[in-house]
Design an enzyme around this catalytic site. Structure first.
Site, PDB file in Angstrom:
ATOM      1  N   ASP A 100       3.414 -10.802   8.904  1.00 32.83           N
ATOM      2  CA  ASP A 100       3.095  -9.473   9.424  1.00 32.83           C
ATOM      3  C   ASP A 100       3.837  -8.424   8.602  1.00 32.83           C
ATOM      4  O   ASP A 100       4.995  -8.623   8.245  1.00 32.83           O
ATOM      5  CB  ASP A 100       3.467  -9.331  10.892  1.00 32.83           C
ATOM      6  CG  ASP A 100       2.827  -8.079  11.467  1.00 32.83           C
ATOM      7  OD1 ASP A 100       1.620  -8.094  11.751  1.00 32.83           O
ATOM      8  OD2 ASP A 100       3.529  -7.045  11.573  1.00 32.83           O
TER       9      ASP A 100
HETATM   10  C1  LIG Z   1       1.822  -1.049   2.814  1.00 31.21           C
HETATM   11  C2  LIG Z   1       0.615  -1.903   2.538  1.00 31.21           C
HETATM   12  C3  LIG Z   1       0.018  -2.665   3.507  1.00 31.21           C
HETATM   13  N1  LIG Z   1      -1.069  -3.434   3.238  1.00 31.21           N
HETATM   14  C4  LIG Z   1      -1.709  -4.281   4.251  1.00 31.21           C
HETATM   15  C5  LIG Z   1      -1.123  -5.689   4.324  1.00 31.21           C
HETATM   16  C6  LIG Z   1      -1.623  -6.170   5.660  1.00 31.21           C
HETATM   17  O1  LIG Z   1      -2.884  -6.805   5.479  1.00 31.21           O
HETATM   18  C7  LIG Z   1      -1.799  -4.886   6.449  1.00 31.21           C
HETATM   19  C8  LIG Z   1      -0.822  -4.856   7.595  1.00 31.21           C
HETATM   20  O2  LIG Z   1      -1.385  -5.480   8.710  1.00 31.21           O
HETATM   21  P1  LIG Z   1      -0.973  -6.885   9.294  1.00 31.21           P
HETATM   22  O3  LIG Z   1      -1.075  -6.771  10.769  1.00 31.21           O
HETATM   23  O4  LIG Z   1       0.337  -7.345   8.705  1.00 31.21           O
HETATM   24  O5  LIG Z   1      -2.081  -7.876   8.745  1.00 31.21           O
HETATM   25  P2  LIG Z   1      -3.660  -7.856   8.956  1.00 31.21           P
HETATM   26  O6  LIG Z   1      -4.014  -7.274  10.295  1.00 31.21           O
HETATM   27  O7  LIG Z   1      -4.301  -7.228   7.745  1.00 31.21           O
HETATM   28  O8  LIG Z   1      -4.031  -9.398   8.906  1.00 31.21           O
HETATM   29  P3  LIG Z   1      -3.554 -10.595   9.885  1.00 31.21           P
HETATM   30  O9  LIG Z   1      -2.835  -9.974  11.077  1.00 31.21           O
HETATM   31  O10 LIG Z   1      -4.791 -11.319  10.290  1.00 31.21           O
HETATM   32  O11 LIG Z   1      -2.636 -11.446   9.056  1.00 31.21           O
HETATM   33  O12 LIG Z   1      -1.552  -3.810   5.559  1.00 31.21           O
HETATM   34  C9  LIG Z   1      -1.613  -3.461   1.957  1.00 31.21           C
HETATM   35  O13 LIG Z   1      -2.611  -4.159   1.702  1.00 31.21           O
HETATM   36  N2  LIG Z   1      -1.032  -2.705   0.980  1.00 31.21           N
HETATM   37  C10 LIG Z   1       0.055  -1.919   1.198  1.00 31.21           C
HETATM   38  O14 LIG Z   1       0.544  -1.264   0.256  1.00 31.21           O
END
Ligand SMILES: Cc1cn([C@H]2C[C@H](O)[C@@H](COP(=O)(O)OP(=O)(O)OP(=O)(O)O)O2)c(=O)[nH]c1=O
EC number: 3.6.1.9
Length: 197
Positions: A74
């Site tokens: 997460d």
């Molecule tokens: C800060 C940042 C975040 N993110 C993304 C990563 C994560 O996918 C998302 C944060 O949400 P998460 O809740 O960590 O993940 P998710 O909902 O995409 O997937 P799952 O819970 O099924 O594992 O933000 C980027 O892709 N690039 C960035 O620079």
């Protein structure tokens, strides 16, 4: 023989885990991502990564559970301990970028392995420094669709790269899966990309 499962619907995490040459199956979980009152970002990401791993485990058959190693993660963005989740509107997205503009913030990613009834956890922190972002730019950025499903309302791996002056820590952790730390944890349970079959 251990089977690796990635408890994530995130296409970024799937691509990153593939990048280091691992074979795995995907389990989609749907958990409530609301932070508790005054929850610290490191505690929050840790709690959610564990919740995702647990939820994924319950979706496996008894037989699959015997040999499963579940990886969950997460990611959240935080400034002054305030948790910035995924923006749900243009207004929220603009407000988030205004908070991050011209400052250094932290990105917390928790990774959890659930294997043989045990959790192995780690939280990785990365510091990201952004240049000043005008409201016009923030609006134009929101309209690209990129901030939508990203913590903090930006994607370092996308257009937002142009806002980022420097980072201190693991780039891959900001994108959602710290590959160095993940590999170190997986080694502890005997999963290593360069192992011969
Ligand atoms: C800060 C940042 C975040 N993110 C993304 C990563 C994560 O996918 C998302 C944060 O949400 P998460 O809740 O960590 O993940 P998710 O909902 O995409 O997937 P799952 O819970 O099924 O594992 O933000 C980027 O892709 N690039 C960035 O620079």
């Amino acid at each position: 023989m251990t089977t690796l499962y990635l408890a994530s619907a995130s296409p970024r995490r799937q691509a990153l885990l593939k990048q280091i040459g691992l074979t795995f199956s995907i389990i989609n979980t749907d958990i409530d991502e609301t932070p508790y009152n005054n929850e610290l970002p490191a505690d929050y990401v840790q709690r959610l990564a564990i919740a995702k791993a647990k939820a994924a485990f319950t979706l496996l058959s008894d037989q699959q559970q015997q040999t499963a190693c579940i990886l969950a993660a997460d990611t959240t963005v935080s400034i002054n301990n305030k948790i910035l989740g995924k923006p749900h509107s243009q207004q929220q997205a603009i407000a988030m970028l205004a908070e991050l503009s011209n400052k250094t913030h932290k990105v917390f990613t928790a990774i959890t392995l659930y294997y043989q009834n045990q959790f192995i956890n780690q939280v990785i922190t990365t510091e990201v420094t952004m240049r000043a972002i005008s409201e016009e730019e923030a609006i134009a950025y929101w309209q690209t669709g990129e901030p939508n499903d990203k913590a903090g309302g930006y994607a370092i791996q996308g257009l937002a790269a142009m806002f980022i002056e420097k980072i201190q820590g693991d780039y891959y952790s900001v994108v959602g899966l710290p590959l160095f730390a993940t590999t170190q944890l997986l080694k502890q349970v005997g999963i290593y990309p360069l192992n011969k079959e």
